[in-house]
Design a protein around this motif. Structure first.
Motif, mmCIF file in Angstrom:
data_model
loop_
_atom_site.group_PDB
_atom_site.id
_atom_site.type_symbol
_atom_site.label_atom_id
_atom_site.label_comp_id
_atom_site.label_asym_id
_atom_site.label_seq_id
_atom_site.Cartn_x
_atom_site.Cartn_y
_atom_site.Cartn_z
ATOM 1 N N VAL A 60 44.892 27.262 -3.869
ATOM 2 C CA VAL A 60 44.991 28.594 -5.294
ATOM 3 C C VAL A 60 43.696 27.589 -5.964
ATOM 4 N N ASP A 61 43.451 28.209 -7.361
ATOM 5 C CA ASP A 61 42.528 27.077 -7.981
ATOM 6 C C ASP A 61 42.778 25.855 -8.288
ATOM 7 N N SER A 62 44.356 26.308 -8.683
ATOM 8 C CA SER A 62 45.084 25.161 -9.442
ATOM 9 C C SER A 62 44.808 23.144 -8.606
ATOM 10 N N VAL A 63 44.613 23.254 -7.303
ATOM 11 C CA VAL A 63 44.803 22.241 -6.670
ATOM 12 C C VAL A 63 43.559 21.985 -5.790
ATOM 13 N N LYS A 64 42.460 22.673 -6.151
ATOM 14 C CA LYS A 64 40.849 23.067 -5.016
ATOM 15 C C LYS A 64 40.801 20.906 -5.188
ATOM 16 N N ASP A 65 40.715 20.846 -6.264
ATOM 17 C CA ASP A 65 39.927 19.521 -6.116
ATOM 18 C C ASP A 65 41.119 18.223 -5.654
ATOM 19 N N GLN A 66 42.300 18.881 -5.061
ATOM 20 C CA GLN A 66 43.658 17.801 -5.121
ATOM 21 C C GLN A 66 43.673 17.556 -3.524
ATOM 22 N N PHE A 67 43.918 18.997 -3.361
ATOM 23 C CA PHE A 67 44.320 19.202 -1.626
ATOM 24 C C PHE A 67 43.703 19.414 -1.001
ATOM 25 N N THR A 68 44.343 18.749 0.427
ATOM 26 C CA THR A 68 43.427 19.835 1.785
ATOM 27 C C THR A 68 43.912 19.508 2.519
ATOM 28 N N ILE A 69 43.998 20.555 3.653
ATOM 29 C CA ILE A 69 44.579 21.369 4.023
ATOM 30 C C ILE A 69 44.253 21.070 5.272
ATOM 31 N N SER A 70 44.475 20.989 6.642
ATOM 32 C CA SER A 70 43.931 20.554 8.057
ATOM 33 C C SER A 70 44.726 20.648 8.835
ATOM 34 N N LYS A 71 44.471 20.934 10.517
ATOM 35 C CA LYS A 71 45.792 21.082 11.286
ATOM 36 C C LYS A 71 44.760 20.252 12.240
ATOM 37 N N ASP A 72 45.468 20.130 13.265
ATOM 38 C CA ASP A 72 45.502 19.200 14.982
ATOM 39 C C ASP A 72 45.918 20.749 15.756
ATOM 40 N N ASN A 73 45.250 21.423 16.246
ATOM 41 C CA ASN A 73 45.495 22.551 17.466
ATOM 42 C C ASN A 73 46.014 21.872 18.312
ATOM 43 N N ALA A 74 46.143 20.367 18.675
ATOM 44 C CA ALA A 74 46.081 19.780 20.744
ATOM 45 C C ALA A 74 47.547 19.317 19.820
ATOM 46 N N LYS A 75 47.378 19.389 18.831
ATOM 47 C CA LYS A 75 49.699 18.804 18.245
ATOM 48 C C LYS A 75 50.561 19.891 17.598
ATOM 49 N N ASN A 76 49.757 20.713 17.791
ATOM 50 C CA ASN A 76 50.765 21.821 16.243
ATOM 51 C C ASN A 76 51.018 21.558 15.336
ATOM 52 N N THR A 77 49.719 21.149 14.687
ATOM 53 C CA THR A 77 50.576 20.619 13.032
ATOM 54 C C THR A 77 49.245 20.863 12.184
ATOM 55 N N ALA A 78 50.222 21.289 11.027
ATOM 56 C CA ALA A 78 49.113 20.883 10.275
ATOM 57 C C ALA A 78 49.851 20.023 9.218
ATOM 58 N N TYR A 79 48.429 19.832 8.029
ATOM 59 C CA TYR A 79 49.069 18.611 6.811
ATOM 60 C C TYR A 79 48.528 19.261 5.893
ATOM 61 N N LEU A 80 49.362 18.272 4.599
ATOM 62 C CA LEU A 80 48.702 18.621 3.743
ATOM 63 C C LEU A 80 48.191 17.270 2.959
ATOM 64 N N GLN A 81 47.473 16.896 2.692
ATOM 65 C CA GLN A 81 46.758 16.012 2.368
ATOM 66 C C GLN A 81 46.229 16.399 0.294
ATOM 67 N N MET A 82 47.206 14.979 -0.427
ATOM 68 C CA MET A 82 47.786 15.459 -2.156
ATOM 69 C C MET A 82 47.445 14.279 -1.899
ATOM 70 N N ASN A 83 46.066 14.818 -3.101
ATOM 71 C CA ASN A 83 45.639 13.356 -3.526
ATOM 72 C C ASN A 83 45.905 13.825 -5.824
ATOM 73 N N SER A 84 45.933 12.407 -6.432
ATOM 74 C CA SER A 84 45.563 12.567 -7.689
ATOM 75 C C SER A 84 46.798 13.381 -8.220
ATOM 76 N N LEU A 85 48.202 12.964 -7.726
ATOM 77 C CA LEU A 85 49.308 13.333 -7.964
ATOM 78 C C LEU A 85 49.605 14.153 -9.605
ATOM 79 N N LYS A 86 49.730 15.194 -9.782
ATOM 80 C CA LYS A 86 50.464 15.497 -11.218
ATOM 81 C C LYS A 86 51.985 15.499 -11.122
ATOM 82 N N PRO A 87 53.035 15.599 -12.109
ATOM 83 C CA PRO A 87 53.644 15.791 -12.803
ATOM 84 C C PRO A 87 54.539 17.759 -11.974
#
Length: 121
Positions: A60-87
């Motif tokens: 979503v446009d509001s988080v493009k500069d802040q969040f990064t989604i990634s995944k690890d297929n071997a672990k069947n796990t997804a991640y959301l890195q959230m930086n510069s968090l705002k209220p």
């Protein structure tokens, strides 16, 4: 059956960072798509980030500069890195996965239990 377990939420000060994790377990053949959603009190649940099996990402446009989604297929796990968090990032965050079970030819969608992210000083 498939279970998605989320972790990594918590209380953080504005400008801080968190990394959310979502681990899928069960008789999983493949995961075609991961999505991270959030829902603030009184607001609709919105998709904030998604990643396909091929690794294509969208935000979503509001988080493009802040969040990064990634995944690890071997672990069947997804991640959301959230930086510069705002209220305004305060919400319950839910992961979602489109999963194909072993021995099945169709995809089913599963949800994590949700994890609270609170951004406050």
């Amino acid at each position: 059956q498939v279970q998605l377990v989320e972790s990594g939420g918590g209380l953080v000060q504005p400008g801080g960072s968190l990394r959310l994790s979502c681990a899928a377990s069960g008789s999983i053949a493949s995961i075609n798509r991961w999505g991270w959603y959030r829902q603030a009190p009184g607001k609709e649940r919105e998709l904030v980030a998604a990643i396909t099996g091929g690794g294509s990402t969208s935000y979503v446009d509001s988080v493009k500069d802040q969040f990064t989604i990634s995944k690890d297929n071997a672990k069947n796990t997804a991640y959301l890195q959230m930086n510069s968090l705002k209220p305004e990032d305060t919400a319950v965050y839910y992961c979602n996965a489109d999963v194909r079970l072993v021995g099945r030819v169709y995809w089913r969608s599963y949800w994590g239990q949700g994890t609270q992210v609170t951004v406050s000083s």
